[in-house]
Design an enzyme around this catalytic site. Structure first.
Site, PDB file in Angstrom:
ATOM      1  N   ASN A   1      -9.803   1.530   9.144  1.00 37.92           N
ATOM      2  CA  ASN A   1      -9.000   1.262  10.377  1.00 37.92           C
ATOM      3  C   ASN A   1      -9.563   2.018  11.492  1.00 37.92           C
ATOM      4  OD1 ASN A   1      -6.864   0.558  12.367  1.00 37.92           O
ATOM      5  ND2 ASN A   1      -5.370   1.133  11.157  1.00 37.92           N
ATOM      6  N   THR A   2      -9.281   3.234  11.703  1.00 38.68           N
ATOM      7  CA  THR A   2      -9.473   4.059  12.631  1.00 38.68           C
ATOM      8  C   THR A   2     -11.116   3.696  13.329  1.00 38.68           C
ATOM      9  OG1 THR A   2      -8.043   5.735  12.108  1.00 38.68           O
ATOM     10  CG2 THR A   2      -9.679   6.386  13.754  1.00 38.68           C
TER      11      THR A   2
ATOM     12  N   ALA B   1      -9.603   5.535   3.911  1.00 32.88           N
ATOM     13  CA  ALA B   1      -9.244   6.830   4.617  1.00 32.88           C
ATOM     14  C   ALA B   1     -10.674   7.486   5.064  1.00 32.88           C
ATOM     15  CB  ALA B   1      -8.401   7.712   4.113  1.00 32.88           C
ATOM     16  N   GLY B   2     -11.020   7.946   6.154  1.00 34.54           N
ATOM     17  CA  GLY B   2     -12.081   8.853   6.607  1.00 34.54           C
ATOM     18  C   GLY B   2     -13.511   8.089   6.959  1.00 34.54           C
TER      19      GLY B   2
ATOM     20  N   GLY C   1      -8.251   8.665   9.604  1.00 34.64           N
ATOM     21  CA  GLY C   1      -8.693   8.879  10.962  1.00 34.64           C
ATOM     22  C   GLY C   1      -9.602  10.015  11.143  1.00 34.64           C
TER      23      GLY C   1
ATOM     24  N   LYS D   1       0.903  -1.034   0.121  1.00 31.12           N
ATOM     25  CA  LYS D   1       0.286   0.026  -0.053  1.00 31.12           C
ATOM     26  C   LYS D   1       0.891   1.088  -0.198  1.00 31.12           C
ATOM     27  CE  LYS D   1      -3.341   2.965   2.409  1.00 31.12           C
ATOM     28  NZ  LYS D   1      -3.854   3.177   3.913  1.00 31.12           N
TER      29      LYS D   1
END
Lengths: 260, 70
Positions: free
Chosen positions: A210-211, A188-189, A162, A101
């Site tokens: 993830n986050t 992301a986001g 995040g 990645k």
């Protein structure tokens, strides 16, 4: 097409799950492992860092089932192409894994990816035989350049890493999807399961989270919720949504009213 | 005293205590070689070559590993 025989193929590898998960920010390795299981993910990202020689942490790889999951090392922390290539080379040496990645984020505040350095690194890594999954801003022209360079996917961001803000780049991601010759992964986001469903309904091929999972009060339950939302969004897309209309379109018959 | 630059930090060893090979360096810090990537003077040393890799003072050593990340 049903969701059962709907496979995602990246660089010749088939994936049944369209939810990729990251392994950062979990409160413990045990919670992370359970969350990965609950997510049903078959693609799991990891980072590469210097060892704290006086306090070496637990080895994250012992908590990831590599028979089920493709390990996707990232180049996080790289600020330019040179650093990203170095991290990718170390990652491949560490594991023999050619998947990478690619993320190049010179600005620590917004962590937005550098398009010029990302393209430069992608070209070099493809040449060196890596399977490159670049993290990019939702820039359709950059996505085309990267596809010409031979990347395996493009991974446009919904909003900063995040931030949990969801898809703030919708119009451009729609263009990227329309023009794509490789799978599009919204990365992301994404902060809520509904954001994952939205990406999949838009026609994204997968999402990376993830986050939102790791920092939830119950990460395992959140992973399960993202699993279901990703499937729901994909099924909604495959089912062929009806057209939008400016005026009401009655669902019930407009004849045979009792008052006539 | 002979030094190694480990992960960017100069680390001194008493005379006679300098780790002779990459494997002995990992043992010194109780690091399992199968989970660590060792780079010495910008060259990646494969796990099966660590034992035969003789360290020289002032070498720049990077010890990295996989951690959680997104």
């Amino acid at each position: 097409m049903t969701v059962q025989n709907d496979k995602l193929v990246i660089a010749g590898r088939e994936f049944s799950s369209r939810l990729f998960v990251g392994t950062g920010k979990f409160s413990s390795s045990e919670v992370m492992q359970k969350a990965i299981d609950a997510s049903g993910s078959e693609m799991v990202t990891v980072a590469l860092r210097r060892v704290d020689i006086n306090n070496p942490a637990d080895d994250v790889l012992t908590h990831i089932d590599q028979k089920k999951c493709q390990l996707l090392p990232n180049t996080s922390g790289a600020r330019d192409a040179k650093e990203a290539i170095r991290v990718a080379t170390l990652a491949r040496a560490a594991s023999g894994i050619e998947w990478i990645k690619l993320e190049v984020t010179p600005d620590p505040y917004y962590l937005l990816p550098d398009p010029i350095e990302t393209l430069k690194a992608a070209k070099e890594l493809v040449k060196e035989g890596f399977i490159v999954l670049p993290y990019i801003n939702a820039d359709p022209i950059l996505a085309l350049h990267l596809q010409d360079a031979g990347v395996a996917t493009v991974m446009p961001l919904g909003s900063p890493i995040g931030s949990n803000k969801g898809i703030k780049t919708r119009s451009n991601i729609e263009i990227i999807i329309r023009q794509a010759r490789v799978p599009v992964v919204v990365d992301a986001g994404l902060g809520l399961p509904s954001h994952a469903a939205e990406a999949m309904e838009m026609g994204a091929d997968a999402v990376l989270v993830n986050t939102a999972i790791a920092v939830a009060s119950d990460p395992v339950a959140m992973a399960d919720a993202f699993r279901m939302a990703t499937i729901a969004g994909r099924m909604g897309k495959l089912a062929g949504p009806g057209a939008q209309s400016e005026q009401a379109e009655a669902s019930s018959p407009l004849t045979g009213f009792l008052n006539s | 005293m002979p030094r190694l630059i480990i992960n960017g930090e100069a680390t001194e060893f008493a005379d006679g205590d300098f780790p002779p090979t990459a494997t002995s360096l990992l043992e010194r810090y109780k690091l399992a070689p199968d989970s660590i990537i060792v780079e010495i003077d910008a060259e990646i040393v494969p796990a099966d070559k660590l034992g035969a890799f003789t360290l020289k003072p002032e070498s720049r050593i990077e010890l990295v590993r996989y951690v959680g990340g997104g």
